[in-house]
Each structure stands twice: as structure tokens, then as C-alpha cells.
Design a protein around this motif. Structure first.
Motif, PDB file in Angstrom:
ATOM      1  N   ASP A 192       0.416 -39.495  37.209  1.00 34.97           N
ATOM      2  CA  ASP A 192       0.198 -38.070  36.929  1.00 34.97           C
ATOM      3  C   ASP A 192      -0.573 -37.919  35.621  1.00 34.97           C
ATOM      4  O   ASP A 192       0.005 -37.971  34.540  1.00 34.97           O
ATOM      5  N   GLU A 193      -1.866 -37.747  35.729  1.00 33.69           N
ATOM      6  CA  GLU A 193      -2.745 -37.587  34.566  1.00 33.69           C
ATOM      7  C   GLU A 193      -2.464 -38.630  33.487  1.00 33.69           C
ATOM      8  O   GLU A 193      -2.201 -38.280  32.333  1.00 33.69           O
ATOM      9  N   SER A 202       1.396 -31.921  40.142  1.00 33.84           N
ATOM     10  CA  SER A 202       2.566 -32.638  39.618  1.00 33.84           C
ATOM     11  C   SER A 202       3.775 -32.433  40.519  1.00 33.84           C
ATOM     12  O   SER A 202       4.537 -33.367  40.781  1.00 33.84           O
TER      13      SER A 202
END
Ligand code: ADP
Ligand code: MG
Length: 244
Positions: free
Chosen positions: A165-166, A41
Motif C-alpha cells: 500500500d503506497e 487501501s
């Protein structure tokens, strides 16, 4: 299109990113995988300078940002406009309709008229399969739908690159699949993308290249299928063994 050279990030004495080199060609899709806390991240946040790197250099399009030199407002604006971000949490405005959620930043950032922004928003909502939700409020949409709205909102600003991000981590598997399908469509239509993900199937099948991070470093990278099926480093093998 995007180049990172020796990008480092420390928080106090904690080294979170340690000399990251990365180069993306236009249209390339890169998946980043790795254990929790490995700096994935932070790496995405350093690319759009949400988190200023402590060392190294980020180049995107014609914009160069060097750690230690405070970027000019113009550089920062150019960079941020060029990068679309989609997070695990969708962060839609609850008091705005789906359509207005996609439109509002276009008016502010791109100086589009309301009519023009709404028209583009409708096209993008159709692209993510949600034209029929335009007049609803986000609370009436499933998590998968909300994430697709967030993707449409990011695309509306015409980014050169999309960072994810995810994006499916907060979703039930079935709803995650509809988000992954939209991401696959983007990838197949030439969007340049970096995707931090736990979805090993997506990493192997959709991305051109997989990067495995551990302890703030890239421990292995290569053609997706090769890395996923036949990792060369012990650290990568250990990670893949744990998650597959
Ligand atoms: P990942 O996304 O791979 O799970 P992160 O980039 O979120 O990893 O975090 C990497 C490390 O950096 C973690 O140890 C985390 O605690 C630390 N970290 C991230 N952001 C901050 C911050 N703002 N201040 C201090 N430490 C941070
Ligand atoms: Mg993370």
C-alpha cells in the motif's frame, strides 16, 4: 490464486467499495492506481480481512471467506498467513535489531527456532541488499532501508501473495527507487503482487495489469501499457491526465 467476487464495503451509509471483482493468477503483478479516497487501501484491507467486507466473497488458495459469515479462527489464520502486507509506514520495532525485526514473527507464527529464523532472516536481508545492517537498530537506517527491512519481514512468513500500500509514498524519490528495485526483483522472480502506488512508471513497466479505481469501483483495467497510454474511459483519462 486470489479471487474477489462482488466485494463491497460500507462505513455507515458511505459506500467505499462497490462490487469489486478481481482475479489474480499465480505470479501476476497488478498495480492499483486512482485518486485519494477511491477505496484502494480499503480494498487491500478487505483482502486480508483487516477490514471485513460488507458483501461478497474473497477466495485465496483454498480459503473462502464470505461476507456476513464470521470466519472461523482457522480460516482467518490461513488467510492472514497467506498474505504479506507492506504499508507506507514501516512499523519496525525500534528496540530490536534489524535481524530480530525480521526473525521475531517467524518464531511466533511459523514456530521456527531462533537460530533457524535468524538464518532465514540473513538470507532475506541479503536479498534486499541489507545484510550489513543486520546488527543495527532501525533508527540507524534510512527510510528506504527500513522499508526494505519491512519487505524482508513480510517475505519471511512465506506469503502466497504480497500486498503493497503506497510503499514509497513516505520516501524521498531516491530512497523510493531502491524500494521499487526490490519490488521489481520480487515481481521478476514470480511473486504474486498487488501494488497500490503513485509510481506511474512502476505501474506501466513492472506490473502486468493496471487497475484504475474511482469512487469505490474499478473504472478501467487491462494490460499495463494499454491502460497507461491509451485509456478507454473518460474517468481513467481524467485521472491519468492529472497525475502524469
Ligand atoms: P484510498 O486508499 O484510495 O485513498 P481509502 O480506502 O483509504 O482510499 O478510503 C476510501 C474511503 O473510505 C474514504 O472516503 C475514507 O474516508 C473512507 N474510510 C476508510 N476507512 C474508514 C473507516 N475505518 N471508517 C470510516 N470511513 C473510512
Ligand atoms: Mg490509501
Amino acid at each position: 490464486m486470489l479471487t474477489l467476487e462482488a466485494v463491497g464495503k460500507t462505513f455507515g451509509s458511505h459506500v467505499v467499495l462497490d462490487g469489486i471483482d478481481l482475479r489474480l493468477a499465480p505470479g501476476e503483478v497488478v498495480a492499483i492506481i486512482g485518486p485519494s479516497g477511491s477505496g484502494k487501501s480499503t480494498l487491500l484491507r478487505c483482502i486480508n480481512q483487516l477490514e471485513p467486507p460488507t458483501s461478497g466473497r474473497v477466495t485465496l488458495g483454498g480459503t473462502v471467506i464470505e461476507a456476513g459469515h464470521t470466519p472461523g479462527r482457522r480460516e482467518l489464520m490461513n488467510l492472514r498467513r497467506a498474505v504479506g502486507m507492506v504499508f507506507q509506514s514501516f512499523n519496525l520495532f525500534p528496540h530490536l535489531t534489524v535481524l530480530r525485526n525480521v526473525s521475531i514473527a517467524q518464531e511466533r507464527v511459523m514456530k521456527r527456532s531462533r537460530a533457524e529464523a535468524d538464518k532465514i532472516s540473513m538470507q532475506l536481508l541479503a536479498r534486499v541488499g541489507l545484510a550489513d545492517k543486520a546488527q543495527q537498530y532501525p533508527s540507524r537506517c534510512s527510510g528506504g532501508q527500513q522499508q526494505r527491512i519491512a519487505i524482508a519481514r513480510a517475505l519471511a512468513l512465506e506469503p502466497q501473495i504480497m500486498l503493497f500500500d503506497e510503499p514509497t509514498s513516505a520516501l524521498d524519490p531516491e530512497l523510493g527507487l531502491e524500494v521499487l528495485a526490490v519490488m521489481r526483483e520480487l515481481a521478476e522472480n514470480g511473486m504474486t503482487m498487488i501494488v497500490v502506488t503513485h509510481e506511474m512508471h512502476f505501474a506501466e513497466e513492472v506490473s502486468d495489469r493496471v487497475i484504475i479505481m474511482a469512487d469505490g469501483k474499478i473504472v478501467e483495467q487491462g494490460v499495463s501499457r494499454d491502460v497507461m497510454r491509451n485509456p478507454q474511459t473518460e474517468r481513467a483519462r481524467r485521472f491519468l491526465h492529472a497525475v502524469k
